[in-house]
Write a protein that holds these residues in place. Structure first.
Motif, short mmCIF file in Angstrom:
data_model
loop_
_atom_site.label_atom_id
_atom_site.label_comp_id
_atom_site.label_asym_id
_atom_site.label_seq_id
_atom_site.Cartn_x
_atom_site.Cartn_y
_atom_site.Cartn_z
N ARG A 233 -34.16 26.81 1.55
CA ARG A 233 -32.91 27.38 1.03
C ARG A 233 -32.90 27.46 -0.49
O ARG A 233 -32.05 28.11 -1.07
CB ARG A 233 -31.73 26.53 1.49
CG ARG A 233 -31.50 26.51 2.99
CD ARG A 233 -30.27 25.66 3.31
NE ARG A 233 -29.91 25.74 4.71
CZ ARG A 233 -30.32 24.89 5.63
NH1 ARG A 233 -31.11 23.89 5.29
NH2 ARG A 233 -29.94 25.02 6.88
N GLY A 234 -33.86 26.78 -1.15
CA GLY A 234 -33.81 26.68 -2.60
C GLY A 234 -32.71 25.73 -3.03
O GLY A 234 -31.98 25.18 -2.19
N GLY A 235 -32.58 25.51 -4.32
CA GLY A 235 -31.56 24.57 -4.76
C GLY A 235 -31.30 24.62 -6.25
O GLY A 235 -32.22 24.76 -7.06
N ILE A 236 -30.02 24.53 -6.61
CA ILE A 236 -29.61 24.41 -8.00
C ILE A 236 -29.26 22.95 -8.24
O ILE A 236 -28.32 22.42 -7.64
CB ILE A 236 -28.39 25.30 -8.29
CG1 ILE A 236 -28.76 26.78 -8.12
CG2 ILE A 236 -27.86 25.06 -9.71
CD1 ILE A 236 -27.57 27.70 -8.09
N SER A 237 -30.01 22.29 -9.11
CA SER A 237 -29.78 20.86 -9.30
C SER A 237 -28.94 20.54 -10.53
O SER A 237 -28.39 19.44 -10.63
CB SER A 237 -31.12 20.10 -9.39
OG SER A 237 -31.88 20.53 -10.49
N VAL B 90 -29.38 27.40 -15.90
CA VAL B 90 -29.36 27.03 -14.49
C VAL B 90 -30.74 26.50 -14.10
O VAL B 90 -31.74 27.20 -14.25
CB VAL B 90 -28.99 28.24 -13.61
CG1 VAL B 90 -28.97 27.84 -12.13
CG2 VAL B 90 -27.63 28.81 -14.02
N LEU B 91 -30.77 25.28 -13.59
CA LEU B 91 -32.02 24.64 -13.17
C LEU B 91 -32.17 24.80 -11.66
O LEU B 91 -31.40 24.23 -10.89
CB LEU B 91 -32.01 23.17 -13.55
CG LEU B 91 -33.24 22.33 -13.16
CD1 LEU B 91 -34.50 22.88 -13.81
CD2 LEU B 91 -33.02 20.87 -13.54
N GLU B 92 -33.13 25.60 -11.24
CA GLU B 92 -33.43 25.79 -9.82
C GLU B 92 -34.73 25.07 -9.48
O GLU B 92 -35.71 25.15 -10.22
CB GLU B 92 -33.56 27.27 -9.49
CG GLU B 92 -32.26 28.04 -9.48
CD GLU B 92 -32.39 29.38 -8.75
OE1 GLU B 92 -32.94 29.40 -7.63
OE2 GLU B 92 -31.95 30.40 -9.32
N ARG B 93 -34.72 24.40 -8.32
CA ARG B 93 -35.94 23.72 -7.90
C ARG B 93 -35.93 23.49 -6.40
O ARG B 93 -34.89 23.46 -5.76
CB ARG B 93 -36.13 22.40 -8.65
CG ARG B 93 -35.01 21.40 -8.48
CD ARG B 93 -35.32 20.38 -7.41
NE ARG B 93 -34.27 19.39 -7.31
CZ ARG B 93 -33.21 19.50 -6.52
NH1 ARG B 93 -33.05 20.59 -5.80
NH2 ARG B 93 -32.31 18.54 -6.44
N LYS C 144 -47.05 20.51 -1.73
CA LYS C 144 -46.45 19.17 -1.82
C LYS C 144 -46.03 18.85 -3.26
O LYS C 144 -46.15 17.73 -3.74
CB LYS C 144 -47.39 18.10 -1.28
CG LYS C 144 -47.73 18.25 0.19
CD LYS C 144 -48.49 17.06 0.73
CE LYS C 144 -48.84 17.24 2.19
NZ LYS C 144 -47.66 17.43 3.06
N LYS C 145 -45.54 19.87 -3.95
CA LYS C 145 -45.08 19.72 -5.33
C LYS C 145 -43.69 20.34 -5.49
O LYS C 145 -43.29 21.20 -4.70
CB LYS C 145 -46.05 20.41 -6.30
CG LYS C 145 -47.45 19.80 -6.34
CD LYS C 145 -48.32 20.58 -7.31
CE LYS C 145 -49.73 19.99 -7.36
NZ LYS C 145 -50.62 20.76 -8.29
N ILE C 146 -43.01 19.86 -6.51
CA ILE C 146 -41.74 20.48 -6.90
C ILE C 146 -42.03 21.80 -7.60
O ILE C 146 -42.88 21.88 -8.49
CB ILE C 146 -40.94 19.56 -7.84
CG1 ILE C 146 -40.45 18.32 -7.08
CG2 ILE C 146 -39.77 20.30 -8.48
CD1 ILE C 146 -39.31 18.57 -6.12
N LYS C 147 -41.32 22.83 -7.22
CA LYS C 147 -41.35 24.11 -7.94
C LYS C 147 -40.02 24.25 -8.67
O LYS C 147 -38.95 24.15 -8.04
CB LYS C 147 -41.58 25.26 -6.97
CG LYS C 147 -42.97 25.23 -6.32
CD LYS C 147 -43.18 26.43 -5.43
CE LYS C 147 -44.58 26.45 -4.85
NZ LYS C 147 -44.80 27.64 -3.95
N ALA C 148 -40.06 24.47 -9.96
CA ALA C 148 -38.82 24.45 -10.74
C ALA C 148 -38.88 25.46 -11.89
O ALA C 148 -39.90 25.60 -12.56
CB ALA C 148 -38.56 23.06 -11.30
N LYS C 149 -37.73 26.13 -12.10
CA LYS C 149 -37.57 27.05 -13.22
C LYS C 149 -36.19 26.86 -13.83
O LYS C 149 -35.22 26.58 -13.11
CB LYS C 149 -37.75 28.50 -12.78
CG LYS C 149 -39.16 28.85 -12.33
CD LYS C 149 -39.27 30.30 -11.88
CE LYS C 149 -40.67 30.63 -11.41
NZ LYS C 149 -40.78 32.04 -10.94
N LEU C 150 -36.12 27.03 -15.14
CA LEU C 150 -34.86 26.98 -15.86
C LEU C 150 -34.49 28.40 -16.27
O LEU C 150 -35.26 29.06 -16.96
CB LEU C 150 -35.00 26.08 -17.10
CG LEU C 150 -33.76 25.87 -17.95
CD1 LEU C 150 -32.67 25.15 -17.17
CD2 LEU C 150 -34.11 25.09 -19.22
#
Length: 317
Positions: A214-218, A230-233, A241-247
């Motif tokens: 679903r994705g996520g805004i943290s 907006v931080l999405e990860r 098996k890793k966090i994928k994250a973009k600002l």
């Protein structure tokens, strides 16, 4: 006529300045000791209160820490044993302080289903102007497993933005990429009604994950009255098996929050280490020069997961 042209040109310049795209680069980072060493574990919210020169950090299991005399990010680990520490009972996901109205705001996310830790299955946003606290968003059942409210931003005027992690009820499923942020204008006696703004969330980052597809805004952070970071990860549990994250920087356009064409920062693009579960974000105090933001990761409950709290400082290019 010349005066009119000058005024119009000045307005254009001011608008262009406010709409500038922010880009960040890595400034510094530190990785704290693994559990059970130290106290800073499970951190999900972080805020700097400039009037007191204090850092406030909160965990999603009720722990709350107040730090004085932080001059660089390594001071958090050095001073964690003498920080003011409190047990609150709140499962914090975000904390914010509005200096204009001296208001403390917080988001709470409990469990999707009752378990041994809690029977509370709600998520909500509360605030303190004075005791007792009031609700900005009253308790509601989580719209999806581990997907409650995780993000609050406050502008200089006192306007509050709230973002759900992956959408409100009816918005969370893959195939629906439009969710809504809620904006609350400040009034002297409290807040106005929620004003919705549509936002396109990225649901493509972790498609094989059971819940993270679903994705996520943290977290979110105010840049100015009409722009947010907006931080999405998401956790790519089945593949890398890793966090994928973009600002992302987003700008208000009518009733929409429009993303820039490229992220303000990509945590998977030549990053010097594997970033963990990014949860909290706050502006770092700077007297002059480029703006900086501090991010903190949540090392999650349990002693056997080998995760460690990470503090990451980004600076504006």
């Amino acid at each position: 006529m010349k005066k009119l042209i000058l005024v119009l040109f000045s307005c254009f310049c001011i608008h262009s300045l406010k709409a500038q795209s922010i880009k960040f680069e890595l400034s510094d980072y530190t990785i704290l000791a693994k559990k059970p060493i130290g106290a800073l574990h499970g951190i999900s919210g972080i805020e700097y209160i400039s009037s007191k020169n204090q850092w406030h950090l909160a965990s999603d299991r009720g722990n709350y820490f107040i730090f004085d005399s932080i001059y660089n990010i390594r001071d958090f680990e050095k001073r964690q044993d003498i920080a003011i520490a409190k047990k609150t009972g709140y499962w914090f996901e975000a904390i914010r302080f509005d200096p204009r109205y001296s208001t403390f705001l917080y988001a709470v996310e409990n469990e999707y289903k009752p378990n041994k830790d809690t029977n509370d299955t709600t998520t909500y946003v509360g605030y303190y102007d004075s005791f007792p606290p009031a609700y900005l968003i009253p308790p509601m059942h989580l719209p999806a497993d581990n997907k409650g409210i995780e993000a609050i931003a406050v502008t200089d005027s006192g306007t509050v933005w709230i973002a759900p992690e992956s959408g409100w009820q009816g918005e969370t499923e893959v195939g629906n990429d439009t969710i809504h942020f809620w904006k609350f204008n400040r009034k002297n006696s409290g807040y106005g009604e929620a004003i919705p703004y549509s936002y396109i969330i990225d649901r493509s980052g972790c498609p094989l994950s059971v819940t993270e597809k679903r994705g996520g805004i943290s977290e979110i952070l105010a840049v100015n009255e009409n722009q947010l970071l907006v931080l999405e990860r998401c956790f790519d549990e089945k593949a890398s098996k890793k966090i994928k994250a973009k600002l992302w920087q987003v700008t208000v356009e009518g009733s929409t929050l429009k993303k820039d064409s490229a992220p303000a920062f990509d945590f998977n693009d030549n990053f010097p280490f594997v970033v963990d579960n990014l949860e909290g974000m706050s502006w770092w105090p700077v007297e002059t020069g480029k703006r900086q933001i501090l991010l903190v990761t949540d090392d999650n409950p349990g002693l056997n997961n080998n995760q460690r709290t990470q503090l990451i400082l980004l600076k504006e290019k």
